[in-house]
Write a protein that holds these residues in place. Structure first.
Motif, PDB file in Angstrom:
ATOM      1  N   ALA A 275      13.970 -39.628  30.846  1.00 44.35           N
ATOM      2  CA  ALA A 275      14.711 -39.997  32.055  1.00 44.35           C
ATOM      3  C   ALA A 275      13.984 -41.062  32.865  1.00 44.35           C
ATOM      4  CB  ALA A 275      14.948 -38.761  32.920  1.00 44.35           C
ATOM      5  N   ARG A 276      12.676 -41.107  32.773  1.00 44.05           N
ATOM      6  CA  ARG A 276      11.889 -42.100  33.504  1.00 44.05           C
ATOM      7  C   ARG A 276      11.717 -43.401  32.729  1.00 44.05           C
ATOM      8  NH1 ARG A 276       7.968 -39.585  37.451  1.00 44.05           N
ATOM      9  NH2 ARG A 276       8.626 -37.429  37.623  1.00 44.05           N
ATOM     10  N   GLY A 277      12.430 -43.518  31.624  1.00 41.34           N
ATOM     11  CA  GLY A 277      12.372 -44.755  30.855  1.00 41.34           C
ATOM     12  C   GLY A 277      11.323 -44.755  29.765  1.00 41.34           C
ATOM     13  N   GLY A 278      10.807 -43.607  29.438  1.00 43.76           N
ATOM     14  CA  GLY A 278       9.769 -43.524  28.413  1.00 43.76           C
ATOM     15  C   GLY A 278      10.286 -42.949  27.112  1.00 43.76           C
ATOM     16  N   GLY A 279      11.497 -43.315  26.747  1.00 42.96           N
ATOM     17  CA  GLY A 279      12.069 -42.814  25.500  1.00 42.96           C
ATOM     18  C   GLY A 279      11.367 -43.382  24.287  1.00 42.96           C
ATOM     19  N   MET A 280      11.662 -42.803  23.144  1.00 38.80           N
ATOM     20  CA  MET A 280      11.008 -43.239  21.917  1.00 38.80           C
ATOM     21  C   MET A 280      11.386 -44.666  21.532  1.00 38.80           C
ATOM     22  SD  MET A 280      10.794 -39.937  19.444  1.00 38.80           S
ATOM     23  CE  MET A 280      12.341 -39.144  19.764  1.00 38.80           C
ATOM     24  N   ASP A 281      12.451 -45.191  22.096  1.00 40.72           N
ATOM     25  CA  ASP A 281      12.879 -46.547  21.768  1.00 40.72           C
ATOM     26  C   ASP A 281      12.111 -47.617  22.547  1.00 40.72           C
ATOM     27  OD1 ASP A 281      13.947 -45.730  24.185  1.00 40.72           O
ATOM     28  OD2 ASP A 281      15.800 -46.862  23.927  1.00 40.72           O
ATOM     29  N   ARG A 282      11.185 -47.203  23.393  1.00 44.22           N
ATOM     30  CA  ARG A 282      10.450 -48.157  24.233  1.00 44.22           C
ATOM     31  C   ARG A 282       9.447 -48.981  23.438  1.00 44.22           C
ATOM     32  NH1 ARG A 282      12.067 -49.907  28.686  1.00 44.22           N
ATOM     33  NH2 ARG A 282       9.969 -50.083  29.470  1.00 44.22           N
ATOM     34  N   GLY A 283       8.955 -48.472  22.333  1.00 45.28           N
ATOM     35  CA  GLY A 283       8.053 -49.231  21.490  1.00 45.28           C
ATOM     36  C   GLY A 283       6.624 -49.302  21.978  1.00 45.28           C
ATOM     37  N   LYS A 284       6.298 -48.597  23.026  1.00 41.66           N
ATOM     38  CA  LYS A 284       4.926 -48.618  23.526  1.00 41.66           C
ATOM     39  C   LYS A 284       4.071 -47.676  22.688  1.00 41.66           C
ATOM     40  CE  LYS A 284       6.304 -49.660  28.202  1.00 41.66           C
ATOM     41  NZ  LYS A 284       6.395 -49.188  29.570  1.00 41.66           N
ATOM     42  N   ASN A 285       2.855 -48.083  22.423  1.00 41.61           N
ATOM     43  CA  ASN A 285       1.973 -47.267  21.598  1.00 41.61           C
ATOM     44  C   ASN A 285       1.717 -45.894  22.202  1.00 41.61           C
ATOM     45  OD1 ASN A 285       1.734 -49.171  19.613  1.00 41.61           O
ATOM     46  ND2 ASN A 285      -0.127 -50.052  20.463  1.00 41.61           N
ATOM     47  N   TYR A 286       1.457 -45.837  23.506  1.00 37.35           N
ATOM     48  CA  TYR A 286       1.164 -44.548  24.126  1.00 37.35           C
ATOM     49  C   TYR A 286       2.347 -43.609  24.011  1.00 37.35           C
ATOM     50  CZ  TYR A 286       0.272 -40.873  27.438  1.00 37.35           C
ATOM     51  OH  TYR A 286       0.118 -39.637  28.011  1.00 37.35           O
ATOM     52  N   VAL A 287       3.537 -44.102  24.267  1.00 32.91           N
ATOM     53  CA  VAL A 287       4.734 -43.251  24.207  1.00 32.91           C
ATOM     54  C   VAL A 287       4.918 -42.717  22.795  1.00 32.91           C
ATOM     55  CG1 VAL A 287       7.242 -43.195  24.479  1.00 32.91           C
ATOM     56  CG2 VAL A 287       5.836 -44.389  26.163  1.00 32.91           C
ATOM     57  N   ALA A 288       4.756 -43.570  21.806  1.00 30.93           N
ATOM     58  CA  ALA A 288       4.891 -43.138  20.417  1.00 30.93           C
ATOM     59  C   ALA A 288       3.827 -42.094  20.079  1.00 30.93           C
ATOM     60  CB  ALA A 288       4.787 -44.332  19.477  1.00 30.93           C
ATOM     61  N   TYR A 289       2.615 -42.340  20.510  1.00 34.25           N
ATOM     62  CA  TYR A 289       1.521 -41.395  20.275  1.00 34.25           C
ATOM     63  C   TYR A 289       1.809 -40.068  20.962  1.00 34.25           C
ATOM     64  CZ  TYR A 289      -3.223 -39.484  20.384  1.00 34.25           C
ATOM     65  OH  TYR A 289      -4.313 -38.667  20.260  1.00 34.25           O
ATOM     66  N   PHE A 290       2.275 -40.138  22.208  1.00 33.22           N
ATOM     67  CA  PHE A 290       2.584 -38.925  22.962  1.00 33.22           C
ATOM     68  C   PHE A 290       3.631 -38.087  22.239  1.00 33.22           C
ATOM     69  CE2 PHE A 290       5.179 -36.570  25.958  1.00 33.22           C
ATOM     70  CZ  PHE A 290       4.217 -35.859  26.661  1.00 33.22           C
ATOM     71  N   TYR A 291       4.733 -38.705  21.860  1.00 32.35           N
ATOM     72  CA  TYR A 291       5.793 -37.958  21.175  1.00 32.35           C
ATOM     73  C   TYR A 291       5.305 -37.411  19.831  1.00 32.35           C
ATOM     74  CZ  TYR A 291       9.565 -39.148  24.408  1.00 32.35           C
ATOM     75  OH  TYR A 291      10.360 -39.255  25.505  1.00 32.35           O
TER      76      TYR A 291
ATOM     77  N   ALA B  27      -6.339 -33.339  26.908  1.00 35.14           N
ATOM     78  CA  ALA B  27      -7.352 -34.293  27.357  1.00 35.14           C
ATOM     79  C   ALA B  27      -7.038 -35.704  26.842  1.00 35.14           C
ATOM     80  CB  ALA B  27      -8.734 -33.864  26.855  1.00 35.14           C
ATOM     81  N   ALA B  28      -6.643 -35.816  25.585  1.00 33.93           N
ATOM     82  CA  ALA B  28      -6.349 -37.140  25.013  1.00 33.93           C
ATOM     83  C   ALA B  28      -5.118 -37.765  25.644  1.00 33.93           C
ATOM     84  CB  ALA B  28      -6.172 -37.023  23.510  1.00 33.93           C
ATOM     85  N   LEU B  29      -4.119 -36.960  25.961  1.00 32.67           N
ATOM     86  CA  LEU B  29      -2.844 -37.494  26.447  1.00 32.67           C
ATOM     87  C   LEU B  29      -2.797 -37.687  27.961  1.00 32.67           C
ATOM     88  CD1 LEU B  29      -0.428 -35.434  24.195  1.00 32.67           C
ATOM     89  CD2 LEU B  29      -0.995 -37.850  23.959  1.00 32.67           C
ATOM     90  N   TYR B  30      -3.450 -36.820  28.696  1.00 32.15           N
ATOM     91  CA  TYR B  30      -3.292 -36.851  30.151  1.00 32.15           C
ATOM     92  C   TYR B  30      -4.540 -37.274  30.912  1.00 32.15           C
ATOM     93  CZ  TYR B  30       1.042 -34.312  29.329  1.00 32.15           C
ATOM     94  OH  TYR B  30       2.282 -33.946  28.918  1.00 32.15           O
ATOM     95  N   LEU B  31      -5.708 -37.047  30.359  1.00 33.45           N
ATOM     96  CA  LEU B  31      -6.918 -37.303  31.114  1.00 33.45           C
ATOM     97  C   LEU B  31      -7.610 -38.605  30.751  1.00 33.45           C
ATOM     98  CD1 LEU B  31      -8.419 -33.685  31.101  1.00 33.45           C
ATOM     99  CD2 LEU B  31      -6.965 -34.761  32.837  1.00 33.45           C
TER     100      LEU B  31
END
Length: 120
Positions: A43-59, A115-119
């Protein structure tokens, strides 16, 4: 899960099932919270289609963890059915011990992921 194994070693079937039930509730609650997190990120614009490395890693990392939680819940459900049908045989006690080890591993893994994802 740990307390369920302890109750099983003491041949306390009711307490073993109660602790397994509590573990199931916590696992399902975690999966629900993870789904809410994914929905909020999308909802905040961080869908899997965004192509950002962090978002892909997070999902990818959280989906893998989610799959392991579901696997643990499935295994634990099978143990619960066996306890209800057959009681606390030595083999079922061993299965409870294996489940406890699995949940400890998944829990420790979540600390590393958090720790890897949030900190970091």
């Amino acid at each position: 899960a740990h307390f369920s194994g302890r109750a099983a070693r003491q041949a306390d079937r009711a307490r073993a099932l109660a602790w397994l039930g509590a573990t199931m509730v916590l696992g399902v609650a975690f999966c629900g919270m993870q789904a809410i997190c994914w929905a909020d990120l999308t909802a905040r614009g961080g869908g899997m289609d965004r192509g950002k490395n962090y978002v892909a890693y997070f999902y990818a990392m959280t989906a893998m963890h989610f799959a392991h939680i579901l696997g643990g819940l499935l295994y634990q459900s099978l143990i619960m059915v066996k306890i209800r049908r057959r009681g606390l045989s030595p083999r079922i006690r061993e299965g409870l011990g294996n489940a406890a080890i699995y949940w400890h591993f998944v829990g420790l893994l979540w600390y590393a992921l958090f720790a890897a994802l949030y900190l970091i």
